[in-house]
Enzyme design. Structure first.
Site, mmCIF file in Angstrom:
data_model
loop_
_atom_site.group_PDB
_atom_site.id
_atom_site.type_symbol
_atom_site.label_atom_id
_atom_site.label_comp_id
_atom_site.label_asym_id
_atom_site.label_seq_id
_atom_site.Cartn_x
_atom_site.Cartn_y
_atom_site.Cartn_z
ATOM 1 N N LYS A 234 -4.265 -8.211 -0.017
ATOM 2 C CA LYS A 234 -2.622 -8.717 0.579
ATOM 3 C C LYS A 234 -1.981 -7.805 0.429
ATOM 4 O O LYS A 234 -0.848 -7.185 0.709
ATOM 5 C CB LYS A 234 -2.218 -10.205 -0.627
ATOM 6 C CG LYS A 234 -3.220 -11.247 -0.380
ATOM 7 C CD LYS A 234 -2.129 -12.131 0.832
ATOM 8 C CE LYS A 234 -3.634 -13.487 1.279
ATOM 9 N NZ LYS A 234 -4.469 -14.206 0.485
ATOM 10 N N SER B 48 -13.112 -9.971 -0.221
ATOM 11 C CA SER B 48 -11.197 -9.807 -0.081
ATOM 12 C C SER B 48 -10.919 -9.505 -1.487
ATOM 13 O O SER B 48 -9.118 -9.250 -1.705
ATOM 14 C CB SER B 48 -10.602 -10.887 0.953
ATOM 15 O OG SER B 48 -11.526 -12.339 0.907
ATOM 16 N N GLU C 133 6.311 -16.896 1.605
ATOM 17 C CA GLU C 133 5.627 -18.225 0.587
ATOM 18 C C GLU C 133 4.660 -17.880 1.129
ATOM 19 O O GLU C 133 3.655 -16.911 0.226
ATOM 20 C CB GLU C 133 5.555 -18.886 2.514
ATOM 21 C CG GLU C 133 3.910 -18.043 2.774
ATOM 22 C CD GLU C 133 3.920 -16.952 3.511
ATOM 23 O OE1 GLU C 133 4.554 -16.577 3.502
ATOM 24 O OE2 GLU C 133 2.722 -16.205 3.337
HETATM 25 C C1 LIG Z 1 -5.038 -14.871 0.387
HETATM 26 C C2 LIG Z 1 -6.931 -14.327 0.481
HETATM 27 C C3 LIG Z 1 -7.795 -15.293 1.257
HETATM 28 C C4 LIG Z 1 -7.561 -15.979 2.750
HETATM 29 O O1 LIG Z 1 -6.625 -14.688 3.738
HETATM 30 P P1 LIG Z 1 -6.600 -13.805 4.660
HETATM 31 O O2 LIG Z 1 -5.340 -13.598 5.606
HETATM 32 O O3 LIG Z 1 -7.561 -15.361 5.766
HETATM 33 O O4 LIG Z 1 -7.216 -13.190 4.785
HETATM 34 C C5 LIG Z 1 -9.243 -14.336 1.588
HETATM 35 N N1 LIG Z 1 -9.154 -14.321 0.288
HETATM 36 C C6 LIG Z 1 -9.053 -13.606 -0.480
HETATM 37 C C7 LIG Z 1 -8.815 -13.216 -1.902
HETATM 38 C C8 LIG Z 1 -6.473 -13.968 -0.894
HETATM 39 O O5 LIG Z 1 -6.360 -13.991 -1.752
#
Ligand SMILES: *Cc1c(COP(=O)(O)O)cnc(C)c1O
Length: 405
Positions: free
Chosen positions: A96, A385, A118
């Site tokens: 993020k 992610s 948000e």
């Molecule tokens: C917010 C988040 C997601 C989902 O958001 P995307 O916009 O689909 O990437 C996925 N993994 C993590 C660790 C997150 O914090």
């Protein structure tokens, strides 16, 4: 950065990805969105903007993130060669921050002194509060009261970072309601406020802009895998909430026809409406919060409730570029259940010493699921992610005292 037209997947100048995307907003939001689009077009042509962003990504967030070979997972699954793209190694623990840093630079460039955002689980709220602290900007985060209760620690983090967390007590008191309130704030305060949206969602230019900021993931991965393996990967896997980490990994590979890509949605507790967040298996085309895309809705168009063990995947709409890539069959979309994700969460922890975010565990679970059917020696990259520290309380409540068992 690439321009909009030298890569597949557009969007055109009105923000359409094929039929999807667009700008379905009240009149009062048109001007701020056009202003933002102009500012972004201008910034991406400005080498000093890119240089400053690159510097922050490197020296503040810790990029480039590693590409880690997962040897014990390979042995466990047999056959394939597996790498993890370590977005969990970023400052604040997820991808993020890539987008938050890009947008805060843009906000400053536009002369804004206040940012709003948000948040659902709180991860995007924490990333936004972090960059606002770094730039000395006023920051307010809208969050549903139900989410505030579930994510009390992230609420504390945001406040510690100097942000004001605004409780939203409307609707289901979750992410969708928080976005509505943030949009309302933006309309009123647009003269001094930037809305720092957290995924590849919403009205144009957000899905395109967020994708551009997240594409650093795929660009880095491409260089790293060519360096290590002297060839492109056979398969990319990423979880899809709004879709920003997935599109960030996929986009720089879209023109490489031999690279297969799979986006993994939240299958939750089952296939009944309300029990999952798999927009591509249970959704229909419609408009939510400014964009045309696949949406989980009832017959009459009422937005459906959703469920996932992972808060970051728990949203009724998916980013419009994913809808386009889905219909074009360039990217495949699947889902895994809560239980599969939890099993993958434990598996990766034990085999690799990496506790993944529950969101990312969905991508790992998809790999586990399909491993027996893969070509021997297939080269696979899973986007990790985020890290799972934020999830250990929740998982310990589900699994009890014997998570290893
Ligand atoms: C917010 C988040 C997601 C989902 O958001 P995307 O916009 O689909 O990437 C996925 N993994 C993590 C660790 C997150 O914090």
């Amino acid at each position: 950065m690439q321009t909009a037209n030298d890569s597949p997947g557009l969007p055109d100048e009105r923000g359409h990805f094929g039929p999807y995307g667009g700008r379905f907003v009240p009149e009062t939001l048109m001007r701020p969105l056009l202003e933002l689009e102009d500012a972004f077009r201008d910034a991406r042509r400005d080498p000093s903007f890119q240089a400053e962003l690159d510097g922050l990504l490197r020296n503040y967030s810790g990029r480039p993130t590693p590409l880690t070979r997962a040897c014990r997972l390979e042995q466990h699954l047999g056959r394939c060669r597996i790498y993890l793209k370590r977005e969990d190694m970023n400052h604040t623990g997820a991808h993020k921050i890539n987008n938050a840093l890009g947008q805060i630079l843009l906000a400053r460039r536009m002369g804004k002194r206040r940012v709003i955002a948000e948040t659902g689980a709180g991860q995007h709220g924490v990333a936004t509060a972090t960059v606002a602290a770094l730039f000395g900007m006023e920051c307010e985060i809208y969050m549903g009261t139900e989410d505030m209760r579930r994510q009390a620690l992230n609420v504390f983090r945001m406040r510690l970072l100097g942000a004001k967390v605004v409780p939203v007590d409307a609707g289901s008191r979750t992410l969708k309601d928080a976005i509505n309130e943030a949009m309302r704030d933006w309309v009123t305060n647009v003269h001094n406020t930037h809305y720092l949206l957290g995924s590849a969602l919403g009205a144009h230019p957000y899905p395109w802009m967020v994708r551009e900021f997240q594409s650093v993931i795929g660009r880095e991965t491409r260089g790293q895998v060519l360096d290590r393996e002297s060839r492109l990967p056979d398969l990319l896997l990423a979880c899809v909430g709004g879709g920003s980490n997935a599109i960030g990994l996929f986009h720089p590979f879209l023109a490489d026809r031999a690279v297969r890509m799979i986006g993994v949605e939240a299958g939750g507790r089952g296939s009944a409406l309300g029990e999952h967040a798999a927009r591509f298996s249970g959704g229909r085309i419609g408009v939510l919060q400014g964009t045309l895309s696949y949406i989980l809705q009832h017959e009459d168009g009422q937005i459906a409730g959703t469920h996932s063990v992972s808060a970051g995947l728990d949203y009724a709409a998916v980013g419009p570029e994913h809808s386009f890539l889905h219909d074009r069959r360039r990217v495949e979309y699947t889902s895994v259940t809560d239980d599969q994700a939890l099993a993958a969460f434990r598996l990766l922890s034990r085999l690799e010493g990496i506790i993944p975010a529950l969101e990312s565990a969905h991508a790992v679970a998809q790999l586990v699921e399909m491993a027996p059917s893969l070509e021997p020696r297939a080269l696979i990259i899973v986007n990790l992610s985020g890290r799972g520290d934020k999830d250990v309380n929740q998982v310990s409540e589900i699994l009890g005292d014997t998570p290893g068992a």
